[in-house]
Scaffold this motif. Structure first.
Motif, mmCIF file in Angstrom:
data_model
loop_
_atom_site.group_PDB
_atom_site.id
_atom_site.type_symbol
_atom_site.label_atom_id
_atom_site.label_comp_id
_atom_site.label_asym_id
_atom_site.label_seq_id
_atom_site.Cartn_x
_atom_site.Cartn_y
_atom_site.Cartn_z
ATOM 1 N N ARG A 274 0.824 -1.225 0.000
ATOM 2 C CA ARG A 274 0.000 0.000 0.000
ATOM 3 C C ARG A 274 0.852 1.267 0.000
ATOM 4 O O ARG A 274 0.353 2.357 0.308
ATOM 5 C CB ARG A 274 -0.904 0.016 1.230
ATOM 6 C CG ARG A 274 -1.898 -1.130 1.268
ATOM 7 C CD ARG A 274 -2.517 -1.229 2.650
ATOM 8 N NE ARG A 274 -3.455 -2.344 2.719
ATOM 9 C CZ ARG A 274 -4.785 -2.230 2.643
ATOM 10 N NH1 ARG A 274 -5.319 -1.044 2.488
ATOM 11 N NH2 ARG A 274 -5.546 -3.287 2.724
ATOM 12 N N ARG A 275 2.117 1.137 -0.317
ATOM 13 C CA ARG A 275 2.978 2.313 -0.338
ATOM 14 C C ARG A 275 2.634 3.233 -1.511
ATOM 15 O O ARG A 275 2.018 2.827 -2.464
ATOM 16 C CB ARG A 275 4.445 1.878 -0.387
ATOM 17 C CG ARG A 275 4.908 1.283 0.939
ATOM 18 C CD ARG A 275 6.303 0.733 0.891
ATOM 19 N NE ARG A 275 6.672 0.167 2.199
ATOM 20 C CZ ARG A 275 7.719 -0.631 2.397
ATOM 21 N NH1 ARG A 275 8.523 -0.934 1.385
ATOM 22 N NH2 ARG A 275 7.967 -1.111 3.605
ATOM 23 N N ARG A 276 3.066 4.474 -1.382
ATOM 24 C CA ARG A 276 2.844 5.519 -2.390
ATOM 25 C C ARG A 276 1.356 5.868 -2.541
ATOM 26 O O ARG A 276 0.908 6.270 -3.618
ATOM 27 C CB ARG A 276 3.451 5.132 -3.739
ATOM 28 C CG ARG A 276 4.943 4.853 -3.664
ATOM 29 C CD ARG A 276 5.550 4.630 -5.030
ATOM 30 N NE ARG A 276 6.966 4.311 -4.925
ATOM 31 C CZ ARG A 276 7.941 5.186 -4.761
ATOM 32 N NH1 ARG A 276 7.638 6.476 -4.671
ATOM 33 N NH2 ARG A 276 9.200 4.809 -4.676
ATOM 34 N N ARG A 277 0.605 5.703 -1.466
ATOM 35 C CA ARG A 277 -0.799 6.107 -1.470
ATOM 36 C C ARG A 277 -1.081 7.208 -0.447
ATOM 37 O O ARG A 277 -2.233 7.492 -0.144
ATOM 38 C CB ARG A 277 -1.689 4.896 -1.173
ATOM 39 C CG ARG A 277 -1.559 3.762 -2.179
ATOM 40 C CD ARG A 277 -2.531 2.653 -1.877
ATOM 41 N NE ARG A 277 -2.311 1.480 -2.707
ATOM 42 C CZ ARG A 277 -3.023 0.357 -2.633
ATOM 43 N NH1 ARG A 277 -4.022 0.273 -1.758
ATOM 44 N NH2 ARG A 277 -2.756 -0.680 -3.412
ATOM 45 N N GLY A 309 13.666 6.458 0.452
ATOM 46 C CA GLY A 309 12.260 6.819 0.367
ATOM 47 C C GLY A 309 11.817 7.716 1.496
ATOM 48 O O GLY A 309 11.126 8.723 1.277
ATOM 49 N N ALA A 310 12.213 7.370 2.731
ATOM 50 C CA ALA A 310 11.841 8.185 3.882
ATOM 51 C C ALA A 310 12.493 9.561 3.808
ATOM 52 O O ALA A 310 11.848 10.578 4.112
ATOM 53 C CB ALA A 310 12.239 7.476 5.171
ATOM 54 N N ARG A 311 13.745 9.607 3.393
ATOM 55 C CA ARG A 311 14.439 10.897 3.313
ATOM 56 C C ARG A 311 13.749 11.825 2.307
ATOM 57 O O ARG A 311 13.614 13.026 2.542
ATOM 58 C CB ARG A 311 15.907 10.672 2.960
ATOM 59 C CG ARG A 311 16.667 9.927 4.045
ATOM 60 C CD ARG A 311 18.027 9.453 3.550
ATOM 61 N NE ARG A 311 18.972 10.542 3.470
ATOM 62 C CZ ARG A 311 19.752 10.938 4.469
ATOM 63 N NH1 ARG A 311 19.686 10.330 5.643
ATOM 64 N NH2 ARG A 311 20.602 11.923 4.322
ATOM 65 N N ALA A 312 13.304 11.269 1.183
ATOM 66 C CA ALA A 312 12.614 12.090 0.185
ATOM 67 C C ALA A 312 11.276 12.595 0.730
ATOM 68 O O ALA A 312 10.900 13.754 0.522
ATOM 69 C CB ALA A 312 12.408 11.280 -1.090
ATOM 70 N N LEU A 313 10.552 11.722 1.441
ATOM 71 C CA LEU A 313 9.273 12.122 2.029
ATOM 72 C C LEU A 313 9.463 13.242 3.041
ATOM 73 O O LEU A 313 8.747 14.261 3.009
ATOM 74 C CB LEU A 313 8.620 10.918 2.698
ATOM 75 C CG LEU A 313 7.356 11.207 3.528
ATOM 76 C CD1 LEU A 313 6.233 11.700 2.635
ATOM 77 C CD2 LEU A 313 6.938 9.960 4.312
ATOM 78 N N TYR A 314 10.434 13.093 3.941
ATOM 79 C CA TYR A 314 10.631 14.087 4.997
ATOM 80 C C TYR A 314 11.127 15.402 4.423
ATOM 81 O O TYR A 314 10.791 16.479 4.935
ATOM 82 C CB TYR A 314 11.593 13.542 6.047
ATOM 83 C CG TYR A 314 11.105 12.270 6.706
ATOM 84 C CD1 TYR A 314 9.756 12.036 6.905
ATOM 85 C CD2 TYR A 314 12.008 11.274 7.112
ATOM 86 C CE1 TYR A 314 9.300 10.873 7.507
ATOM 87 C CE2 TYR A 314 11.563 10.106 7.714
ATOM 88 C CZ TYR A 314 10.202 9.908 7.898
ATOM 89 O OH TYR A 314 9.760 8.743 8.475
#
Length: 342
Positions: A274-277, A309-314
């Motif tokens: 369910r990632r990227r939702r 992925g987490a670094r880009a989100l934050y």
């Protein structure tokens, strides 16, 4: 670089500047064709036997032969961050340790010894803030003895890259054979923009306890009673859950600890299918709104170097790196530490 009145680059640092932040240019002795110089910025942690050691923000140590120096100068102790709330390293170190308390602690001068039966390095390492009250070798012996008495390897949690961090201590640990096993970063950002990202609350359930459903998604399986005590520790702890579709494990989870002006986020995990939702964003937004209600205005979180992925989100949420932190392991120990670095 420092340039003299005659227009020449100059070396304006000496052995007396050990412990200061410097910028140096040096010759590349065996570099690619066409590359003659390299620049290094960091804390000068030693200058012995005609070799400089400089510790970069990341904690990486660089050795430079004095004979290759072209220029060098003292630079401000910490660079200005492009965004994020102002905070000292010591403030953030104390806030983050209050958000992840051990089940047992002790004092060695101003150092805090922390133990939780091996559940995460953060809860099973010495936090060396300030003066241990004894010479360093005696302090490290006492640390090793304290952890050995509990059947645990000895770890020290240190930091680099901000004003007041511990580059000199890192260098001393390395000289004594302590191995740096894990490096991560602590990021900070304003809280209100995080709360605004999720739009209207939808599907996120908040609780004061980590129930069975939340634990079913938590990446550390088989959580013990000690681990539950660590997870539930902190001034004001909240757990977020996005229920799944008839499955035992939720679609997403998260944890937040509110401590004065700070809200600390952790354990933000999403079902891989369910990632990227937007579920991670929704979880953090719901937790941020609750933290705002309790008077917080700033946020922090910890992220490992390889979690792209987490670094880009934050980064999109407005967070920026404040400092790097490291776990050093004493040379006498060889068994694995618990079940994770965070």
């Amino acid at each position: 670089m420092e340039i003299s009145a005659a227009g020449r680059l100059e070396v304006r640092i000496t052995t007396a500047d050990v412990g200061k932040r410097v910028s140096v240019r040096s010759l590349i002795e065996h570099g690619p064709p066409g590359e003659r110089f390299t620049d290094t910025v960091g804390v000068l942690t030693s200058w012995d036997n005609d070799v400089l050691q400089i510790t970069r923000r990341s904690g990486e140590s660089v050795r430079i032969a004095e004979s290759t120096l072209i220029a060098g100068r003292i630079v401000p102790s910490a660079p200005a961050r492009r965004r994020g709330p102002a905070a000292s390293y010591e403030e953030l170190a104390r806030v983050s340790t209050r958000a992840w308390r051990p089940v047992e602690s002790g004092r060695l001068g101003e150092w805090e010894l922390r133990a939780a039966e091996g559940f995460t390095r953060r809860a099973n390492s010495v936090l060396p803030l300030g003066d241990p009250g004894v010479p360093l070798d005696d302090a490290l012996t006492a640390v090793r003895d304290w952890y050995a008495a509990r059947g645990l390897p000895a770890y020290a949690q240190t930091a680099t890259g901000a004003e007041g961090t511990q580059e000199l201590l890192c260098a001393e640990l390395e000289r004594r054979g302590w191995a740096r096993e894990v490096t991560a970063e602590l990021w900070v950002g304003p809280l209100a923009p995080v709360a605004d990202l999720g739009g209207e609350p939808s599907g996120v359930v908040l609780s004061r306890e980590a129930d069975g459903a939340w634990l079913a998604r938590y990446r550390r399986k088989g959580v013990s009673e000690v681990a539950l005590r660590v997870l539930g520790s902190g001034p004001s702890v909240w757990f977020a859950t996005v229920p799944g579709d008839g499955t035992d494990a939720p679609a997403a989870i998260g944890r937040c600890v509110v401590d004065g002006r700070w809200a600390g986020f952790a354990a933000v995990e999403v079902d891989p299918a369910r990632r990227r939702r937007g579920l991670a964003t929704a979880v953090m937004a719901a937790l941020a709104r609750r933290a705002l209600d309790e008077g917080a205005s700033a946020a922090w979180l910890q992220v490992e170097d390889d979690n792209a992925g987490a670094r880009a989100l934050y980064d999109r949420m407005g967070f920026a790196a404040h400092h790097a932190y490291h776990h050093y392991r004493a040379p006498e120990s060889s068994a694995p530490a618990g079940d994770g670095a965070s």
